[in-house]
Design a protein around this motif. Sequence first.
Motif, PDB file in Angstrom:
ATOM      1  N   LYS A 147       0.840  -1.207   0.000  1.00 42.23           N
ATOM      2  CA  LYS A 147       0.000   0.000   0.000  1.00 42.23           C
ATOM      3  C   LYS A 147       0.868   1.247   0.000  1.00 42.23           C
ATOM      4  N   GLU A 148       1.941   1.207   0.782  1.00 40.23           N
ATOM      5  CA  GLU A 148       2.860   2.352   0.831  1.00 40.23           C
ATOM      6  C   GLU A 148       3.520   2.590  -0.518  1.00 40.23           C
ATOM      7  N   GLU A 149       3.689   1.504  -1.303  1.00 36.56           N
ATOM      8  CA  GLU A 149       4.307   1.626  -2.630  1.00 36.56           C
ATOM      9  C   GLU A 149       3.283   1.984  -3.714  1.00 36.56           C
ATOM     10  N   GLY A 150       2.022   2.220  -3.305  1.00 32.40           N
ATOM     11  CA  GLY A 150       1.026   2.698  -4.274  1.00 32.40           C
ATOM     12  C   GLY A 150       0.077   1.651  -4.807  1.00 32.40           C
ATOM     13  N   MET A 151       0.042   0.466  -4.191  1.00 34.28           N
ATOM     14  CA  MET A 151      -0.858  -0.579  -4.670  1.00 34.28           C
ATOM     15  C   MET A 151      -2.305  -0.264  -4.288  1.00 34.28           C
ATOM     16  N   SER A 152      -3.209  -0.470  -5.257  1.00 35.52           N
ATOM     17  CA  SER A 152      -4.639  -0.292  -5.013  1.00 35.52           C
ATOM     18  C   SER A 152      -5.271  -1.673  -4.885  1.00 35.52           C
ATOM     19  N   PHE A 153      -6.011  -1.926  -3.784  1.00 35.73           N
ATOM     20  CA  PHE A 153      -6.577  -3.254  -3.534  1.00 35.73           C
ATOM     21  C   PHE A 153      -7.869  -3.471  -4.329  1.00 35.73           C
ATOM     22  N   LEU A 154      -8.288  -4.742  -4.404  1.00 38.95           N
ATOM     23  CA  LEU A 154      -9.471  -5.128  -5.190  1.00 38.95           C
ATOM     24  C   LEU A 154     -10.691  -4.290  -4.830  1.00 38.95           C
ATOM     25  N   ARG A 155     -10.961  -4.156  -3.546  1.00 36.93           N
ATOM     26  CA  ARG A 155     -12.155  -3.430  -3.094  1.00 36.93           C
ATOM     27  C   ARG A 155     -12.100  -1.967  -3.521  1.00 36.93           C
ATOM     28  N   GLU A 156     -10.921  -1.362  -3.433  1.00 32.87           N
ATOM     29  CA  GLU A 156     -10.756   0.039  -3.833  1.00 32.87           C
ATOM     30  C   GLU A 156     -10.992   0.200  -5.332  1.00 32.87           C
ATOM     31  N   SER A 157     -10.453  -0.748  -6.105  1.00 33.75           N
ATOM     32  CA  SER A 157     -10.646  -0.724  -7.559  1.00 33.75           C
ATOM     33  C   SER A 157     -12.124  -0.854  -7.909  1.00 33.75           C
ATOM     34  N   ALA A 158     -12.831  -1.749  -7.186  1.00 32.01           N
ATOM     35  CA  ALA A 158     -14.256  -1.969  -7.444  1.00 32.01           C
ATOM     36  C   ALA A 158     -15.078  -0.735  -7.081  1.00 32.01           C
ATOM     37  N   GLY A 164     -19.907   5.321 -11.899  1.00 27.60           N
ATOM     38  CA  GLY A 164     -21.198   4.995 -12.503  1.00 27.60           C
ATOM     39  C   GLY A 164     -21.135   3.869 -13.514  1.00 27.60           C
ATOM     40  N   VAL A 165     -20.077   3.041 -13.440  1.00 28.84           N
ATOM     41  CA  VAL A 165     -19.908   1.950 -14.404  1.00 28.84           C
ATOM     42  C   VAL A 165     -20.622   0.689 -13.929  1.00 28.84           C
ATOM     43  N   THR A 166     -20.640   0.459 -12.607  1.00 33.98           N
ATOM     44  CA  THR A 166     -21.299  -0.726 -12.049  1.00 33.98           C
ATOM     45  C   THR A 166     -22.018  -0.337 -10.759  1.00 33.98           C
ATOM     46  N   THR A 167     -22.611  -1.311 -10.078  1.00 37.42           N
ATOM     47  CA  THR A 167     -23.411  -0.998  -8.887  1.00 37.42           C
ATOM     48  C   THR A 167     -22.742  -1.543  -7.619  1.00 37.42           C
ATOM     49  N   LEU A 168     -23.152  -1.008  -6.477  1.00 39.02           N
ATOM     50  CA  LEU A 168     -22.596  -1.424  -5.190  1.00 39.02           C
ATOM     51  C   LEU A 168     -22.957  -2.887  -4.889  1.00 39.02           C
ATOM     52  N   ARG A 169     -24.204  -3.265  -5.217  1.00 39.36           N
ATOM     53  CA  ARG A 169     -24.618  -4.664  -4.983  1.00 39.36           C
ATOM     54  C   ARG A 169     -23.767  -5.621  -5.815  1.00 39.36           C
ATOM     55  N   GLU A 170     -23.404  -5.206  -7.025  1.00 40.38           N
ATOM     56  CA  GLU A 170     -22.622  -6.062  -7.915  1.00 40.38           C
ATOM     57  C   GLU A 170     -21.219  -6.291  -7.365  1.00 40.38           C
ATOM     58  N   ILE A 171     -20.563  -5.247  -6.867  1.00 40.44           N
ATOM     59  CA  ILE A 171     -19.192  -5.444  -6.355  1.00 40.44           C
ATOM     60  C   ILE A 171     -19.203  -6.182  -5.023  1.00 40.44           C
ATOM     61  N   ASN A 172     -20.317  -6.093  -4.270  1.00 43.19           N
ATOM     62  CA  ASN A 172     -20.400  -6.836  -3.010  1.00 43.19           C
ATOM     63  C   ASN A 172     -20.406  -8.343  -3.242  1.00 43.19           C
ATOM     64  N   LYS A 173     -20.793  -8.765  -4.450  1.00 43.83           N
ATOM     65  CA  LYS A 173     -20.811 -10.201  -4.764  1.00 43.83           C
ATOM     66  C   LYS A 173     -19.409 -10.765  -4.968  1.00 43.83           C
ATOM     67  N   VAL A 174     -18.462  -9.913  -5.376  1.00 40.19           N
ATOM     68  CA  VAL A 174     -17.147 -10.442  -5.769  1.00 40.19           C
ATOM     69  C   VAL A 174     -15.983  -9.937  -4.920  1.00 40.19           C
ATOM     70  N   THR A 175     -16.217  -8.948  -4.071  1.00 42.08           N
ATOM     71  CA  THR A 175     -15.114  -8.461  -3.231  1.00 42.08           C
ATOM     72  C   THR A 175     -15.567  -8.382  -1.773  1.00 42.08           C
TER      73      THR A 175
END
Length: 556
Positions: A524-535, A542-553
Amino acid sequence: METPHEQTQPQPLPIEDTSLVPEAKISELTNAEADARAQELAARHGLEYVDVRNFRVQNDLFRRVPFDLMLRYVFIPEAQLEGRLAVVMGDPTDVRKIDEMELLLGQPVEVKAGESGAIQELLTKSESAQRVLDEATEGFRMELVQEDEDGQEVLTVDAIQQDQSPIIKLVDSTLFNAIQRRASDIHVETGDTEVVLKYRIDGALYQAVDAIDKRHHATIISRIKVMAELDIAEKRVPQDGRFKLRLKGRTIDFRVSILPTVHGEDCVIRILDKESMNKEFKNLRLDILGFDETTMRRFRKASREPYGMVLVTGPTGSGKTTSLYAALSEIQTEEDKIITIEDPVEYQLKGITQIPVNEKKGLTFARGLRSVLRHDPDKVMVGEIRDEETAQIAIQSALTGHLVFTTVHANNVVDVIGRFLNMNVDLYNFVSALNCVLAQRLVRKICLHCRRPTTLPRDLLEFSGLEPDVYGDFTFHEGAGCIECNGTGFHGRLAVSELLDLSDQIRELILARRPASEIKRAAKEEGMSFLRESALEKVFLGVTTLREINKVTFVD
């Protein structure tokens, strides 16, 4: 000065006489002009005008009205009112047609006016997405392609004809409809009293048609077994097979899996429409897969290294192979030899040597990889690392001057390290060989045709780890459901991802066997963005929905 076109152009005819205008002239009308004509017609006859170009179809109502009637009389059903059906017609002045429609529909109709071209366009689109399965059998032919033991095609014609049994028509029309609706799988699920057909579209299951009576179950499964050359008498053990269909000039592969359950046999058919996929992936690049700019730049850098291992991880069906294909197609040149070994070869890439695994004949990943390395490759792709032997050979290849692309099943980038340690690989060699680890998931994209702003309830925000006080008034987006997305509100998928660069600090932490939390903190200190942050970023855009990302992350 008038142009020759203007000189010869006839004077506009009265609106009622549109039928007398030459067809070529009507086709020259712009959408705005055609809509204006339809509005004027509606006003003259005191009818309500409906803008068909922004019309939301009621899927249930659309399925209940015979499709051939809609095509014949150029109308779409708008609403089922009390004792009558509201319809939008292209020609609402034709009383004879309206009388015939009422007779055939068995109820009075309330007519509204709409633009004829827009209605026909909507019907054409809906034909592939909404047409009832029984009607889908009209006017198409399929050829069942069989293979001998050497894999050579032996053609037999199995066309849909008038004298065929209804079950054959049902199975064939189900396959046809699934292809039209972009389904990846067909599920035949058996219950206590009924059989349910479902399609998997964009990763989610949808019921294809109303449930079928249980008495037809045995004949449906038998028909599929005959197509896949399986034993129709064996009903107690799982069976796997495959078949091909030639449809509209292209060959489509189907993988069949039969599984005995308490209520009878269930079946799943995987659709591999390679020729259609080849069109999609002809210009396959990382920037069309949905990666954010930083992840894409770092992944491209790792993919262009002279040697080492590029590892992609995620669950089954998360697009790992597609990401590797995109990376390979970007770095492919005439100077390099690229060989892949896969199970199965999903897309055929021009200029790349691809080998399918055949475990029955003894061609495993490990054995195939050994042979591949004797073929003087510059870059190698291994479909999946499943065992210790394959892992050892892949790591050695990466250390001896080859660039190795591969996948492994793990939940996130840090879990990959534990996965390889369980395979008893030498940790120092593994860390030395690794260029980067990319973890990804697929989420459905909101349909652009029916996308609309919305706010979300407080409990959903809390469940998703977002502060209700901060995001209570935030404008999120969702799909309302339209003809383009088959009423689901989603169309297509994109990747959300996290990428771990193997910097010197990260390598030292792994070799020191530090806890995963410490490795994550350093990344994280080196600038990595985690799956949940990316989602979440995709949700805020406005590309996807909150319910949709809750299914996969996972919620942090």
